[in-house]
Design an enzyme around this catalytic site. Structure first.
Site, PDB file in Angstrom:
ATOM      1  N   HIS A 265       0.827  -1.208   0.000  1.00 49.31           N
ATOM      2  CA  HIS A 265       0.000   0.000   0.000  1.00 49.31           C
ATOM      3  C   HIS A 265       0.862   1.258   0.000  1.00 49.31           C
ATOM      4  O   HIS A 265       0.354   2.362  -0.116  1.00 49.31           O
ATOM      5  CB  HIS A 265      -0.899  -0.027   1.244  1.00 49.31           C
ATOM      6  CG  HIS A 265      -2.041   0.932   1.202  1.00 49.31           C
ATOM      7  ND1 HIS A 265      -1.910   2.260   0.858  1.00 49.31           N
ATOM      8  CD2 HIS A 265      -3.353   0.763   1.447  1.00 49.31           C
ATOM      9  CE1 HIS A 265      -3.082   2.851   0.911  1.00 49.31           C
ATOM     10  NE2 HIS A 265      -3.973   1.962   1.261  1.00 49.31           N
ATOM     11  N   CYS A 266       2.191   1.112   0.153  1.00 48.67           N
ATOM     12  CA  CYS A 266       3.003   2.316   0.369  1.00 48.67           C
ATOM     13  C   CYS A 266       3.894   2.673  -0.824  1.00 48.67           C
ATOM     14  O   CYS A 266       3.679   3.697  -1.471  1.00 48.67           O
ATOM     15  CB  CYS A 266       3.842   2.135   1.631  1.00 48.67           C
ATOM     16  SG  CYS A 266       2.817   1.937   3.105  1.00 48.67           S
ATOM     17  N   LEU A 267       4.914   1.826  -1.090  1.00 46.89           N
ATOM     18  CA  LEU A 267       5.930   2.239  -2.070  1.00 46.89           C
ATOM     19  C   LEU A 267       5.387   2.551  -3.466  1.00 46.89           C
ATOM     20  O   LEU A 267       5.808   3.545  -4.067  1.00 46.89           O
ATOM     21  CB  LEU A 267       7.044   1.190  -2.158  1.00 46.89           C
ATOM     22  CG  LEU A 267       8.020   1.127  -0.991  1.00 46.89           C
ATOM     23  CD1 LEU A 267       9.362   0.592  -1.428  1.00 46.89           C
ATOM     24  CD2 LEU A 267       8.194   2.466  -0.307  1.00 46.89           C
ATOM     25  N   ASP A 270       2.650   6.051  -2.398  1.00 42.74           N
ATOM     26  CA  ASP A 270       2.945   7.284  -1.649  1.00 42.74           C
ATOM     27  C   ASP A 270       3.814   8.280  -2.419  1.00 42.74           C
ATOM     28  O   ASP A 270       3.540   9.489  -2.386  1.00 42.74           O
ATOM     29  CB  ASP A 270       3.595   6.949  -0.304  1.00 42.74           C
ATOM     30  CG  ASP A 270       2.671   6.105   0.565  1.00 42.74           C
ATOM     31  OD1 ASP A 270       1.494   5.931   0.178  1.00 42.74           O
ATOM     32  OD2 ASP A 270       3.125   5.619   1.606  1.00 42.74           O
TER      33      ASP A 270
END
Ligand SMILES: NC(=O)c1ccc[n+]([C@@H]2O[C@H](COP(=O)([O-])OP(=O)(O)OC[C@H]3O[C@@H](n4cnc5c(N)ncnc54)[C@H](O)[C@@H]3O)[C@@H](O)[C@H]2O)c1
Length: 425
Positions: A265-267, A270
């Site tokens: 869900h991040c790299l 974001d």
């Protein structure tokens, strides 16, 4: 961490990878927690002690439920009477742009229940300005109260690293910020009841930016070693040995390793929040982020092309091959397959005509690729059946001796295996 805690009524909106561990910590600290999630499916599972988050074992969830201080529901009205509300809802991309609809709907759900003296904290990762320019106005409009004067608002980004046994929510320093000094103090005081170290940041915007910087830093450095790995292969240099050698430098170097691409869900998401902001506000491109996206997004294709070449050397065409993919999750020992590079790789292999089987003991949820692949256990029979094995996610649960002993050919994207039948990324 303080020892005597005044129990608060805490509402946590979103009971996912961030919200559930946070709820458990708050319960252990002595607070009364109501977990609210829009997914009835998730709520049903959690209510019977069935945790889908590795960092929250079933026994921990059971203990929280049995304590009488944790309950979970999909009913927004249950947050009525909260002292502190924490919002941990998703912040995905929609057609390349930030999708803040979940934050908006959570704020609309909370607003009628905000009272004088309430504290509302946003934890979701988002672009600078969200707390003050989007979140606060919705809370004010729905409550008829004034943020700062009547109630407090904070922003505290989450840093959990699922599966990390050293750094968890309690031990990782937590950034805290607020829309004014009282909001900052209250946000700091709340987290200090269950987090060892808080780090005060003077504005919500700076804290929002700090979170994006952390993930962009990782994204860019992963892209750097991924590009290096592709060049090193063509130059006949072992990139893994070079990285290990460089990592012996005790200062000025931080080790990152190549892989099949980035997921979760991040790299993959974001950094695009940051580049979107720069483009929207300044009309400029954030070139590092765009380059890193380009390189990391290309990695599944690169892995497929390396597999095709390796199979060719064995006289097997990818289009007529049976490939066993080890690992569907985006990271080791985790069951989260969101944005996983394994999924992109599987689609590429299927498009090239390969028959694909997938083994991942951690990913229990059904995946869209299930209709096109076989989900199998890692057995001697499956290894012998495959023309090639691709190690995508190096879960500890895999029997690596069995893999090297039985597989005809292994493409190892994680530098976990060794042997005459193993080719490294
Ligand atoms: N997963 C991580 O490792 C991680 C780490 C740091 C930060 N974050 C950030 O934290 C945020 C949450 O991520 P996550 O991984 O927990 O997501 P998740 O999808 O696991 O959980 C979010 C939950 O929120 C629920 N939800 C959506 N709208 C809601 C609403 N209006 N009210 C109540 N519940 C609602 C969803 O049903 C879902 O269960 C994101 O901004 C993410 O970028 C995630």
């Amino acid at each position: 961490m303080t020892t005597t805690v005044t129990p608060l009524r805490v509402a946590v909106l979103g009971q996912g990878y961030v919200g559930l561990p946070l709820s458990m910590r708050a319960v252990v600290a002595g607070h009364d927690v109501i977990g609210i999630d829009a997914s009835t499916e998730r709520v049903k599972r959690l209510a019977v002690g069935d945790s889908f988050v590795e960092d929250v074992p079933g026994v921990v969830l059971d203990a929280a439920l049995n304590s009488g201080r944790y309950s979970v529901t999909d009913d927004a009205l249950a947050c009525e009477g909260f002292d502190v509300a924490v919002v941990t809802v998703p912040t995905p991309l929609h057609e390349g742009a930030p999708d803040l609809s979940y934050i908006e709907s959570a704020a609309r759900m909370l607003a009628p229940h905000v009272r004088p003296g309430s504290l509302v904290v946003l934890e979701s990762t988002t672009y600078p300005g969200t707390t003050e320019q989007l979140f606060v106005p919705i809370l004010e409009a729905g409550s008829g109260l004034i943020a700062g004067a009547d109630f407090s608002v904070g922003y505290s980004p989450e840093r959990i690293d699922p599966g990390n046994r050293t750094w968890d929510l309690g031990t990782t320093p937590k950034l805290v910020s607020g829309i004014d000094s009282e909001s900052l103090d209250r946000t700091d005081a709340f987290y200090s009841t269950f987090v060892r170290t808080t780090v005060r940041v003077s504005t919500c915007r700076a804290a929002e930016m700090a979170k994006l910087l952390e993930n962009t830093f990782r994204h860019v450095n992963v892209a750097l070693v991924n590009e290096l790995a592709m060049f090193a292969h063509d130059l006949d240099i072992d990139v893994w040995e070079s990285i290990e050698a460089a990592a012996t430098k005790p200062f000025g170097f931080m080790k990152f390793t190549p892989g099949p691409g980035v997921g979760g869900h991040c790299l993959p998401i974001d950094p695009s929040y940051l580049s979107w902001t720069v483009r929207q506000r300044l009309g400029r491109s954030f070139r590092f982020v765009e380059l890193a996206n380009d390189i990391n997004d290309h990695m599944p294709d690169y892995v497929a092309s390396r597999l095709m070449r390796a199979l060719n050397r064995q006289g097997v065409a990818l289009s007529r091959s049976k490939v066993l993919v080890l690992g569907l999750a985006y990271k080791r020992n985790a069951g989260d397959a969101r944005e996983s590079p394994a999924v992109a790789l599987i689609h590429r292999l299927l498009a090239d005509g390969a028959e694909v089987s997938v083994a991942d003991p951690h990913v229990v949820e059904r995946m869209p690729t299930d209709a096109l692949t076989r989900r199998v256990a890692l057995t001697e029979q499956e290894l012998k059946r495959a023309d090639a094995v691709v190690l995508v996610t190096d879960h500890d649960a895999f029997d690596y001796d069995l893999v090297t002993a039985q597989a005809a050919l292994v493409l190892d994207t994680r530098h976990r295996l060794d042997g005459p039948n193993v080719e490294q990324l």
